[in-house]
Design a protein around this motif. Structure first.
Motif, PDB file in Angstrom:
ATOM      1  N   VAL A  34       6.220  26.879 -14.017  1.00  0.00           N
ATOM      2  CA  VAL A  34       6.606  25.805 -13.109  1.00  0.00           C
ATOM      3  C   VAL A  34       6.438  26.313 -11.679  1.00  0.00           C
ATOM      4  O   VAL A  34       6.794  27.448 -11.378  1.00  0.00           O
ATOM      5  CB  VAL A  34       8.087  25.411 -13.324  1.00  0.00           C
ATOM      6  CG1 VAL A  34       8.525  24.353 -12.332  1.00  0.00           C
ATOM      7  CG2 VAL A  34       8.314  24.956 -14.752  1.00  0.00           C
ATOM      8  N   TYR A  35       5.864  25.485 -10.841  1.00  0.00           N
ATOM      9  CA  TYR A  35       5.806  25.866  -9.429  1.00  0.00           C
ATOM     10  C   TYR A  35       6.431  24.763  -8.595  1.00  0.00           C
ATOM     11  O   TYR A  35       6.372  23.592  -8.928  1.00  0.00           O
ATOM     12  CB  TYR A  35       4.382  26.195  -8.982  1.00  0.00           C
ATOM     13  CG  TYR A  35       3.432  25.021  -8.895  1.00  0.00           C
ATOM     14  CD1 TYR A  35       3.293  24.310  -7.713  1.00  0.00           C
ATOM     15  CD2 TYR A  35       2.655  24.642  -9.986  1.00  0.00           C
ATOM     16  CE1 TYR A  35       2.415  23.253  -7.618  1.00  0.00           C
ATOM     17  CE2 TYR A  35       1.774  23.584  -9.903  1.00  0.00           C
ATOM     18  CZ  TYR A  35       1.658  22.901  -8.721  1.00  0.00           C
ATOM     19  OH  TYR A  35       0.778  21.856  -8.634  1.00  0.00           O
ATOM     20  N   ASP A  36       7.061  25.189  -7.512  1.00  0.00           N
ATOM     21  CA  ASP A  36       7.734  24.267  -6.613  1.00  0.00           C
ATOM     22  C   ASP A  36       7.456  24.749  -5.190  1.00  0.00           C
ATOM     23  O   ASP A  36       7.745  25.897  -4.861  1.00  0.00           O
ATOM     24  CB  ASP A  36       9.231  24.258  -6.902  1.00  0.00           C
ATOM     25  CG  ASP A  36       9.994  23.286  -6.034  1.00  0.00           C
ATOM     26  OD1 ASP A  36       9.426  22.272  -5.615  1.00  0.00           O
ATOM     27  OD2 ASP A  36      11.183  23.555  -5.764  1.00  0.00           O
ATOM     28  N   MET A  37       6.873  23.887  -4.386  1.00  0.00           N
ATOM     29  CA  MET A  37       6.577  24.266  -3.009  1.00  0.00           C
ATOM     30  C   MET A  37       7.437  23.452  -2.059  1.00  0.00           C
ATOM     31  O   MET A  37       7.679  22.272  -2.291  1.00  0.00           O
ATOM     32  CB  MET A  37       5.107  24.009  -2.681  1.00  0.00           C
ATOM     33  CG  MET A  37       4.179  24.919  -3.417  1.00  0.00           C
ATOM     34  SD  MET A  37       2.469  24.833  -2.847  1.00  0.00           S
ATOM     35  CE  MET A  37       2.141  23.106  -2.720  1.00  0.00           C
ATOM     36  N   GLN A  38       7.877  24.102  -1.022  1.00  0.00           N
ATOM     37  CA  GLN A  38       8.634  23.405   0.001  1.00  0.00           C
ATOM     38  C   GLN A  38       7.719  22.437   0.740  1.00  0.00           C
ATOM     39  O   GLN A  38       6.506  22.675   0.849  1.00  0.00           O
ATOM     40  CB  GLN A  38       9.242  24.393   0.987  1.00  0.00           C
ATOM     41  CG  GLN A  38      10.310  25.265   0.380  1.00  0.00           C
ATOM     42  CD  GLN A  38      10.970  26.156   1.409  1.00  0.00           C
ATOM     43  OE1 GLN A  38      10.581  26.191   2.567  1.00  0.00           O
ATOM     44  NE2 GLN A  38      11.977  26.877   0.978  1.00  0.00           N
ATOM     45  N   ALA A  39       8.294  21.370   1.229  1.00  0.00           N
ATOM     46  CA  ALA A  39       7.511  20.344   1.927  1.00  0.00           C
ATOM     47  C   ALA A  39       6.851  20.888   3.187  1.00  0.00           C
ATOM     48  O   ALA A  39       5.878  20.314   3.679  1.00  0.00           O
ATOM     49  CB  ALA A  39       8.407  19.159   2.267  1.00  0.00           C
ATOM     50  N   THR A  40       7.336  22.004   3.698  1.00  0.00           N
ATOM     51  CA  THR A  40       6.775  22.577   4.921  1.00  0.00           C
ATOM     52  C   THR A  40       5.463  23.341   4.672  1.00  0.00           C
ATOM     53  O   THR A  40       4.759  23.668   5.615  1.00  0.00           O
ATOM     54  CB  THR A  40       7.784  23.533   5.589  1.00  0.00           C
ATOM     55  OG1 THR A  40       8.148  24.551   4.648  1.00  0.00           O
ATOM     56  CG2 THR A  40       9.012  22.781   6.047  1.00  0.00           C
ATOM     57  N   VAL A  41       5.148  23.609   3.405  1.00  0.00           N
ATOM     58  CA  VAL A  41       3.891  24.292   3.079  1.00  0.00           C
ATOM     59  C   VAL A  41       2.767  23.262   3.124  1.00  0.00           C
ATOM     60  O   VAL A  41       2.819  22.254   2.419  1.00  0.00           O
ATOM     61  CB  VAL A  41       3.949  24.944   1.676  1.00  0.00           C
ATOM     62  CG1 VAL A  41       2.599  25.542   1.305  1.00  0.00           C
ATOM     63  CG2 VAL A  41       5.049  25.986   1.614  1.00  0.00           C
ATOM     64  N   PRO A  42       1.757  23.498   3.955  1.00  0.00           N
ATOM     65  CA  PRO A  42       0.667  22.519   4.027  1.00  0.00           C
ATOM     66  C   PRO A  42      -0.137  22.479   2.731  1.00  0.00           C
ATOM     67  O   PRO A  42      -0.276  23.486   2.046  1.00  0.00           O
ATOM     68  CB  PRO A  42      -0.194  23.021   5.187  1.00  0.00           C
ATOM     69  CG  PRO A  42       0.208  24.438   5.415  1.00  0.00           C
ATOM     70  CD  PRO A  42       1.566  24.624   4.846  1.00  0.00           C
TER      71      PRO A  42
END
Length: 69
Positions: A34-42
């Motif tokens: 599972v991967y989850d990226m913060q909204a700040t990562v373009p």
């Protein structure tokens, strides 16, 4: 000397490709990836997507192969 490749790429494409390429070992070891990226990562990044994919694949393959699960 290695040629430096810098172009824009979609990180989601890299991660989906990585996910698919690790399917066999994930299934065998019963590992959920599972991967989850913060909204700040373009979404678009600059660099060499092939090198990033290779690095992530090698790293995760090593981790999965050395997991007792």
């Amino acid at each position: 000397m290695q040629k430096k490749i810098e172009k824009l790429f979609d990180i989601n494409i890299v991660l989906m490709t990585l996910y698919s390429s690790l399917e066999t070992i994930r299934d065998k070891k019963k590992i959920e990836l599972v991967y989850d990226m913060q909204a700040t990562v373009p979404i678009e990044l600059r660099g060499d997507s092939d090198v990033l994919l290779l690095l992530l694949k090698k790293m995760l393959t090593f981790v999965f192969e050395n997991t007792d699960k």
